[in-house]
Design a protein around this motif. Structure first.
Motif, short mmCIF file in Angstrom:
data_model
loop_
_atom_site.label_atom_id
_atom_site.label_comp_id
_atom_site.label_asym_id
_atom_site.label_seq_id
_atom_site.Cartn_x
_atom_site.Cartn_y
_atom_site.Cartn_z
N MET A 328 0.82 -1.21 0.00
CA MET A 328 0.00 0.00 0.00
C MET A 328 0.86 1.25 0.00
N THR A 329 0.24 2.33 -0.47
CA THR A 329 0.79 3.65 -0.18
C THR A 329 0.23 4.09 1.17
N GLY A 330 0.88 5.07 1.76
CA GLY A 330 0.35 5.64 3.00
C GLY A 330 -1.00 6.29 2.77
N PHE A 331 -1.20 6.84 1.58
CA PHE A 331 -2.49 7.48 1.26
C PHE A 331 -3.62 6.45 1.31
N GLU A 332 -3.35 5.26 0.76
CA GLU A 332 -4.36 4.20 0.75
C GLU A 332 -4.67 3.73 2.17
N ALA A 333 -3.62 3.50 2.96
CA ALA A 333 -3.82 3.02 4.33
C ALA A 333 -4.57 4.05 5.17
N TYR A 334 -4.25 5.30 4.98
CA TYR A 334 -4.92 6.40 5.68
C TYR A 334 -6.42 6.37 5.41
N ASP A 335 -6.79 6.19 4.14
CA ASP A 335 -8.22 6.16 3.77
C ASP A 335 -8.91 4.90 4.30
N ILE A 336 -8.24 3.78 4.23
CA ILE A 336 -8.83 2.53 4.70
C ILE A 336 -9.11 2.60 6.20
N LEU A 337 -8.15 3.11 6.96
CA LEU A 337 -8.35 3.19 8.41
C LEU A 337 -9.52 4.09 8.76
N ARG A 338 -9.68 5.15 8.00
CA ARG A 338 -10.81 6.06 8.26
C ARG A 338 -12.14 5.44 7.82
N ASP A 339 -12.17 4.90 6.61
CA ASP A 339 -13.44 4.44 6.02
C ASP A 339 -13.89 3.08 6.54
N GLU A 340 -12.95 2.19 6.83
CA GLU A 340 -13.30 0.83 7.24
C GLU A 340 -13.28 0.63 8.76
N TYR A 341 -12.44 1.43 9.45
CA TYR A 341 -12.26 1.18 10.89
C TYR A 341 -12.62 2.39 11.76
N ASN A 342 -13.03 3.49 11.12
CA ASN A 342 -13.42 4.70 11.85
C ASN A 342 -12.27 5.24 12.71
N ILE A 343 -11.07 5.15 12.17
CA ILE A 343 -9.87 5.64 12.85
C ILE A 343 -9.26 6.76 12.01
N GLN A 344 -9.05 7.90 12.61
CA GLN A 344 -8.48 9.04 11.91
C GLN A 344 -6.99 9.18 12.24
N MET A 345 -6.16 8.94 11.26
CA MET A 345 -4.71 9.12 11.43
C MET A 345 -4.34 10.57 11.22
N GLU A 346 -3.13 10.94 11.66
CA GLU A 346 -2.67 12.32 11.47
C GLU A 346 -2.39 12.59 10.01
N LEU A 347 -1.73 11.66 9.34
CA LEU A 347 -1.45 11.86 7.91
C LEU A 347 -1.09 10.54 7.26
N GLY A 348 -1.16 10.55 5.94
CA GLY A 348 -0.61 9.49 5.12
C GLY A 348 0.25 10.14 4.05
N ASP A 349 1.39 9.55 3.74
CA ASP A 349 2.20 10.06 2.64
C ASP A 349 2.43 8.93 1.65
N ALA A 350 3.42 9.05 0.82
CA ALA A 350 3.62 8.04 -0.23
C ALA A 350 3.88 6.66 0.35
N THR A 351 4.56 6.58 1.48
CA THR A 351 4.98 5.27 1.99
C THR A 351 4.57 4.99 3.43
N ASN A 352 4.11 6.02 4.15
CA ASN A 352 3.88 5.87 5.58
C ASN A 352 2.54 6.45 6.02
N ILE A 353 2.11 6.04 7.23
CA ILE A 353 1.04 6.71 7.94
C ILE A 353 1.58 7.13 9.30
N LEU A 354 0.93 8.10 9.91
CA LEU A 354 1.41 8.62 11.19
C LEU A 354 0.27 8.76 12.17
#
Length: 476
Positions: A328-354
């Motif tokens: 995954m890209t960090g952008f994809e993981a960021y969206d999945i965590l929000r949309d599927e798990y109701n978890i809001q991360m601080e950010l997603g970038d090309a390779t990471n989430i925070l």
């Protein structure tokens, strides 16, 4: 908590208002009052003698600022309600006149670039240390600062990030000593380090390291309300009267008492309970990092990357996770965590989430995140991929950001802009670090990365064209 206590006394008196704001203690906005609570709007009030005046404080705000200065090991503290953006701009404007140089890393926040526009200062960029595996910039080395000073002995200030968005710092104490030996002020963007001075388990804070000024987002990691911030300074190279005058150029004359009183309360909380609370948070963060690293394909990075140079120390409350190992890209993981798990991360970038672990977290919320990551790796994971990382080398600065901002501009297709001088900035937010900034030559790597970001359906900002198909460049 002098300001907070004064606000409570005002509320207890049940004053009949004939001043602004016009909602009159919430009576004019019943829907909002029903949602957020009447008491919140009853203390959303205007400046008055019992509550002091932020632009020229003489009583409870002055006392609250002095207590904050003491808590953060500073000589002076200024409350800000325009966020740390205004603090960063005030630092640069307080030390640099038009045409004068400031040494800074290119991975600085857009507020620093805007500070260059407002002040007219000329940037001298330092290349931060790079981690190619993670695709992120780290801190700057003492040697890179020393070289920049040797090549620019007329620079007025050195601007440092402490820490980076992902929690890494350079050797700030040695950088301060080096700059001061050459008569240069040290300005520190400490937006993500408000908690540093309250635990021995965290990197060193700017004021205790001897910096001249630091901008502190108390709302990010210290508990105050969003948009509230502190500007800290020590006596010596910079005149506090000049700083106050510069702050008043851009800060509102109608400062929010909700924001200011939250600074007062957050300061007290850190000063009295910060050490104990942060010890608990660091323990939770350590557990989370260890648990995530046991998940196949995920890598929660930390102190193992320290090298004593540009990666000198690390804030363990910053939970950065590389997701390329699950395809995954960090952008994809960021969206999945929000949309599927109701978890809001601080950010997603090309390779990471925070994820930022702060004083408001506990084991239950962090356990939920770890469980979601474990499930996400199984449900959505794919084979490891190599992902395009952002341009991480310093760009070529042709004209100052100020001259680019005020220069003659024309609009061209982004795909045809290679070799032209950018007249606006392009960035994903967060983190708000420009991919290309005003006054820089646009290269092929920048164009390709902007195209990649757009393909990730991530919001880009800074351009007049909301779709970033076109970009403004200098010229007729």
């Amino acid at each position: 908590m002098p300001l907070f206590e004064a606000l409570k006394k005002y509320h207890e008196k049940k004053v009949t208002p004939f001043d602004v704001p016009g909602h009159k203690h919430g009576k004019g906005l019943p829907e909002l009052a029903d949602f957020i609570g009447e008491k919140v709007l009853q203390v959303d009030v205007n400046s008055m003698k019992p509550l002091d005046f932020l632009n020229d404080p003489s009583s409870v705000i002055k006392e609250a600022q002095e207590l904050a200065a003491q808590a953060f090991s500073a000589d002076h503290c200024f409350f800000l309600v325009n966020g740390t953006t205004s603090a960063v701009q005030a630092m640069i404007m307080s030390t640099c006149n038009p045409g004068e140089k400031v040494i800074l890393p290119r991975n600085a926040h857009k507020s620093a670039i805007n500070g260059l526009i407002l002040s007219g200062a000329q940037p001298v960029y330092i290349q931060p240390q790079i981690n190619p595996q993670l695709g992120i910039a780290m801190g700057v080395t003492v040697e890179s600062v020393e070289l920049a000073i040797a090549e620019n002995p007329d620079a007025k200030a050195v601007f440092i990030i402490n820490p980076t968005y992902y929690g890494y710092t350079g050797n700030i104490r040695e950088i301060v000593k080096l700059a001061h030996r050459h008569g240069m002020a040290v300005l520190v963007d400490e937006a993500h380090g408000a908690h540093f001075g309250f635990s021995d388990g965290l990197p060193q804070d700017a004021m205790s390291a001897g910096a001249d000024m630091s901008s502190v987002s108390l709302h990010k990691t210290g508990g105050s309300l969003t948009q509230s911030s502190l500007l800290l300074m020590r006596e010596g190279l910079i005149d506090p009267g000049k700083v106050r005058a510069i702050i008043n150029l851009t800060q509102t004359t109608s400062a929010s008492y909700l924001l200011m009183s939250s600074l007062d309360v957050a300061r007290k909380s850190l000063a009295t309970n910060g050490s104990e609370n942060l010890q608990e948070i660091l323990g939770i963060s350590s557990w989370a990092r260890e648990s995530i690293n046991a998940i196949d394909g995920l890598y929660a990075f930390g102190k193992e990357l320290l090298d004593g140079k540009g990666v000198y120390n690390f804030d363990e409350t910053k939970l950065g996770i590389n997701v390329t190992g699950i395809g995954m890209t960090g952008f994809e993981a960021y969206d999945i965590l929000r949309d599927e798990y109701n978890i809001q991360m601080e950010l997603g970038d090309a390779t990471n989430i925070l994820a930022i672990i702060s004083l408001g977290d506990a084991m239950d919320s962090v356990s939920k995140l770890v469980g979601a990551l474990r499930d996400m790796a199984v449900r959505f994971g794919k084979e490891k991929i190599k992902i395009k990382t952002p341009p991480l080398k310093n760009p070529e600065v042709i004209v100052s950001p100020r001259n680019a901002f005020y220069g003659m501009k024309r609009t061209v297709k982004l795909s045809e802009a290679k070799g032209m001088i950018c007249a606006e900035s392009v960035m994903a937010y967060p983190p708000g670090i420009p991919i290309v900034a005003m006054g820089e030559k646009i290269n092929e790597e920048m164009i390709e990365y902007i195209g990649f970001i757009k393909g990730q359906k991530t919001t880009l900002s800074g351009t007049k064209d909301p779709n970033v198909e076109y970009i403004e460049v200098l010229g007729y």
